[in-house]
Design a protein around this motif. Sequence first.
Motif, PDB file in Angstrom:
ATOM      1  N   PRO A  15     -26.502 -13.516  -3.407  1.00  0.00           N
ATOM      2  CA  PRO A  15     -27.343 -14.173  -2.361  1.00  0.00           C
ATOM      3  C   PRO A  15     -26.699 -15.118  -1.365  1.00  0.00           C
ATOM      4  CG  PRO A  15     -28.029 -14.502  -4.707  1.00  0.00           C
ATOM      5  CD  PRO A  15     -26.741 -14.159  -4.654  1.00  0.00           C
ATOM      6  N   PHE A  16     -25.460 -15.562  -1.676  1.00  0.00           N
ATOM      7  CA  PHE A  16     -25.072 -16.215  -0.605  1.00  0.00           C
ATOM      8  C   PHE A  16     -24.445 -15.815   0.809  1.00  0.00           C
ATOM      9  CE2 PHE A  16     -24.112 -18.530  -4.719  1.00  0.00           C
ATOM     10  CZ  PHE A  16     -24.329 -19.756  -4.579  1.00  0.00           C
ATOM     11  N   PRO A  34     -32.329 -21.353  -2.573  1.00  0.00           N
ATOM     12  CA  PRO A  34     -33.012 -22.626  -1.945  1.00  0.00           C
ATOM     13  C   PRO A  34     -32.065 -23.799  -1.815  1.00  0.00           C
ATOM     14  CG  PRO A  34     -33.802 -22.685  -4.076  1.00  0.00           C
ATOM     15  CD  PRO A  34     -32.536 -21.569  -4.199  1.00  0.00           C
ATOM     16  N   GLY A  35     -31.503 -23.958  -0.800  1.00  0.00           N
ATOM     17  CA  GLY A  35     -30.608 -24.921  -0.556  1.00  0.00           C
ATOM     18  C   GLY A  35     -29.545 -25.162  -1.427  1.00  0.00           C
ATOM     19  N   VAL A  36     -28.883 -24.010  -1.664  1.00  0.00           N
ATOM     20  CA  VAL A  36     -27.500 -24.398  -2.425  1.00  0.00           C
ATOM     21  C   VAL A  36     -26.370 -23.845  -1.706  1.00  0.00           C
ATOM     22  CG1 VAL A  36     -26.303 -23.243  -4.698  1.00  0.00           C
ATOM     23  CG2 VAL A  36     -28.831 -23.271  -4.719  1.00  0.00           C
ATOM     24  N   SER A  37     -25.603 -24.895  -1.562  1.00  0.00           N
ATOM     25  CA  SER A  37     -24.376 -24.886  -0.655  1.00  0.00           C
ATOM     26  C   SER A  37     -22.862 -25.475  -1.486  1.00  0.00           C
ATOM     27  CB  SER A  37     -24.725 -25.645   0.766  1.00  0.00           C
ATOM     28  OG  SER A  37     -24.873 -26.919   0.347  1.00  0.00           O
ATOM     29  N   PHE A  90     -24.072 -21.504 -10.418  1.00  0.00           N
ATOM     30  CA  PHE A  90     -25.336 -21.559  -9.622  1.00  0.00           C
ATOM     31  C   PHE A  90     -26.468 -20.690  -9.776  1.00  0.00           C
ATOM     32  CE2 PHE A  90     -22.799 -23.560  -6.074  1.00  0.00           C
ATOM     33  CZ  PHE A  90     -22.704 -24.673  -6.187  1.00  0.00           C
ATOM     34  N   ARG A  91     -26.439 -19.745 -11.135  1.00  0.00           N
ATOM     35  CA  ARG A  91     -27.469 -18.932 -11.242  1.00  0.00           C
ATOM     36  C   ARG A  91     -28.745 -19.853 -11.735  1.00  0.00           C
ATOM     37  NH1 ARG A  91     -25.999 -13.535 -11.780  1.00  0.00           N
ATOM     38  NH2 ARG A  91     -28.104 -13.088 -12.571  1.00  0.00           N
ATOM     39  N   PRO A  92     -28.752 -20.616 -12.549  1.00  0.00           N
ATOM     40  CA  PRO A  92     -29.929 -21.426 -12.594  1.00  0.00           C
ATOM     41  C   PRO A  92     -30.596 -22.113 -11.357  1.00  0.00           C
ATOM     42  CG  PRO A  92     -28.132 -22.454 -14.187  1.00  0.00           C
ATOM     43  CD  PRO A  92     -27.512 -21.530 -13.083  1.00  0.00           C
ATOM     44  N   LEU A  93     -29.846 -22.554 -10.419  1.00  0.00           N
ATOM     45  CA  LEU A  93     -30.199 -23.153  -9.228  1.00  0.00           C
ATOM     46  C   LEU A  93     -30.962 -21.986  -8.541  1.00  0.00           C
ATOM     47  CD1 LEU A  93     -27.887 -25.752  -7.677  1.00  0.00           C
ATOM     48  CD2 LEU A  93     -30.090 -26.322  -8.782  1.00  0.00           C
ATOM     49  N   LEU A  94     -30.387 -20.908  -8.206  1.00  0.00           N
ATOM     50  CA  LEU A  94     -30.882 -19.711  -7.729  1.00  0.00           C
ATOM     51  C   LEU A  94     -32.215 -19.254  -8.258  1.00  0.00           C
ATOM     52  CD1 LEU A  94     -27.270 -18.164  -6.779  1.00  0.00           C
ATOM     53  CD2 LEU A  94     -29.069 -19.296  -5.209  1.00  0.00           C
ATOM     54  N   GLY A  95     -32.414 -19.697  -9.595  1.00  0.00           N
ATOM     55  CA  GLY A  95     -33.619 -18.910  -9.948  1.00  0.00           C
ATOM     56  C   GLY A  95     -33.264 -17.721 -10.881  1.00  0.00           C
ATOM     57  N   LEU A  96     -31.952 -17.640 -11.115  1.00  0.00           N
ATOM     58  CA  LEU A  96     -31.735 -16.264 -11.827  1.00  0.00           C
ATOM     59  C   LEU A  96     -31.422 -16.642 -13.239  1.00  0.00           C
ATOM     60  CD1 LEU A  96     -29.063 -15.039  -9.043  1.00  0.00           C
ATOM     61  CD2 LEU A  96     -31.435 -14.092  -9.268  1.00  0.00           C
TER      62      LEU A  96
END
Length: 128
Positions: A15-16, A34-37, A90-96
């Motif tokens: 998704p990045f 959503p706002g992951v950077s 980052f999977r948890p932050l991306l909702g994955l």
Amino acid sequence: EALAEAAERWCARTPFQLIAAEETERRMDFYAEPGVSFYVLCPEAACGDNFHVWSESEDCLPFLQLAQDYISSCGKKTLHEILEKVFKSFRPLLGLPDVDDDAFEEYNADVEEEEPEADHQQMGVSQQ
């Protein structure tokens, strides 16, 4: 330049997006909804330093610990290996769902079947 190409190839499967690549600072910035950077500082080939990952977002920073530990462990790491580790972090932050590496290919198949235009319209509406 080769690193930026490797980063683009990685982004095509995740998704990045690569939103900035600065050759002088050897820095590449990545972003995903959503706002992951985060950004990666690339070592100069001659000096033998490690890559460095960091985020200016306090929400994202704790999730980078896994990737930072991985980089500081023994052995040379490729940019691709590091980006994969960051994505997994980052999977948890991306909702994955938090999955094993084997299932990663299945995630890609799902993404390609979706219609991105529909997603963007929905996002635009919800943000207004």
